[in-house]
Design an enzyme around this catalytic site. Structure first.
Site: not given
Ligand SMILES: CC(C)(COP(=O)(O)OP(=O)(O)OC[C@H]1O[C@@H](n2cnc3c(N)ncnc32)[C@H](O)[C@@H]1OP(=O)(O)O)[C@@H](O)C(=O)NCCC(=O)NCCS
Length: 150
Positions: A75, A108, A113, A120
Site C-alpha cells: 500500500a 491475491e 482493483n 502486477y
Molecule cells: C496498488 C498501489 C500500491 C499502487 O501504488 P502506486 O504508488 O500508486 O503505483 P505506481 O505509481 O508505482 O504505479 C505503477 C504502475 O501501477 C499501475 N497503476 C498505478 N495506479 C494506477 C491507476 N490508477 N490505474 C491504472 N493503473 C495504475 C500502472 O501500471 C503503473 O505503471 P505506469 O505508471 O507505467 O502506468 C496503490 O494504488 C495502493 O496503495 N492501493 C491501495 C492498496 C491496494 O489496493 N493494494 C494492493 C492490494 S492487492
C-alpha cells in the site's frame, strides 16, 4: 518519485504508522497486533517500508517459505499514489526474493482493483485462477496472480 525516499526493513517502531496506512488503504486493515506478531513471531515474514522525510508512505509485506513468496500486503498513501512508489516497493520485494532464491511469487488481488492488477502485470505477474468470495467484507472475488523467476 522523490530521490529522498528510503526503502528499509520495517521495525516495531514503524507499526503505528503502517497500521494507520493500512486503515487508509484497505477495507479490512491489518491491526497493530497482527504486525507485532508478524515482526516478532513469524520467522517467514519480511516487511519493507518506504520512508519520505521521516514519514512512512508505503509498505509491502511477504512470507517467504523455501523457494516461494506470498505477498501479503502492499500500500501507498492515497495522496502519494501514481508517483512510482508502489512499483518501487514491489521491485524491492522482488529483489529480496531473488536474494532468497525464491522461484515463485504469488498474491491475491480484488478483481475490481485495476491499479494493483496493472502494477502486477507490469512487473511480469500472470493472472491465474479466481478465488470466489475471497474478501470477507463484501465477498468480492480474489484473483490469484503469480510470477516465476528463471
Ligand atoms: C496498488 C498501489 C500500491 C499502487 O501504488 P502506486 O504508488 O500508486 O503505483 P505506481 O505509481 O508505482 O504505479 C505503477 C504502475 O501501477 C499501475 N497503476 C498505478 N495506479 C494506477 C491507476 N490508477 N490505474 C491504472 N493503473 C495504475 C500502472 O501500471 C503503473 O505503471 P505506469 O505508471 O507505467 O502506468 C496503490 O494504488 C495502493 O496503495 N492501493 C491501495 C492498496 C491496494 O489496493 N493494494 C494492493 C492490494 S492487492
Amino acid at each position: 518519485m522523490s530521490n529522498d525516499v528510503i526503502f528499509r526493513k520495517m521495525t516495531l517502531a514503524d507499526i503505528a504508522s503502517v497500521a494507520d496506512l493500512e486503515r487508509e488503504a484497505f477495507a479490512t486493515p491489518w491491526t497493530e497486533e497482527i504486525f507485532e506478531h508478524e515482526l516478532s513471531g513469524n520467522a517467514y515474514s519480511h516487511y519493507i517500508v518506504a520512508e519520505l522525510d521521516g514519514d512512512i508512505i508505503g509498505h509491502c509485506g511477504m512470507w517467504i517459505v523455501l523457494d516461494e513468496c506470498h505477498i501479503t500486503n502492499v500500500a501507498v498513501r492515497t495522496s502519494l499514489r501514481g508517483k512510482g512508489y508502489g512499483e518501487a516497493l514491489m521491485r524491492q520485494a522482488m529483489e529480496l526474493c531473488r536474494l532468497n532464491e525464491v522461484k515463485t511469487m504469488t498474491l491475491e488481488v480484488r478483481v475490481s482493483n485495476e491499479p494493483a492488477r496493472s502494477l502486477y502485470r507490469k512487473l511480469g505477474f500472470q493472472e491465474g485462477g479466481i478465488r470466489k468470495n475471497y474478501y470477507q467484507d463484501d465477498h468480492e472475488d480474489g484473483l490469484v496472480m503469480w510470477v516465476e523467476f528463471e
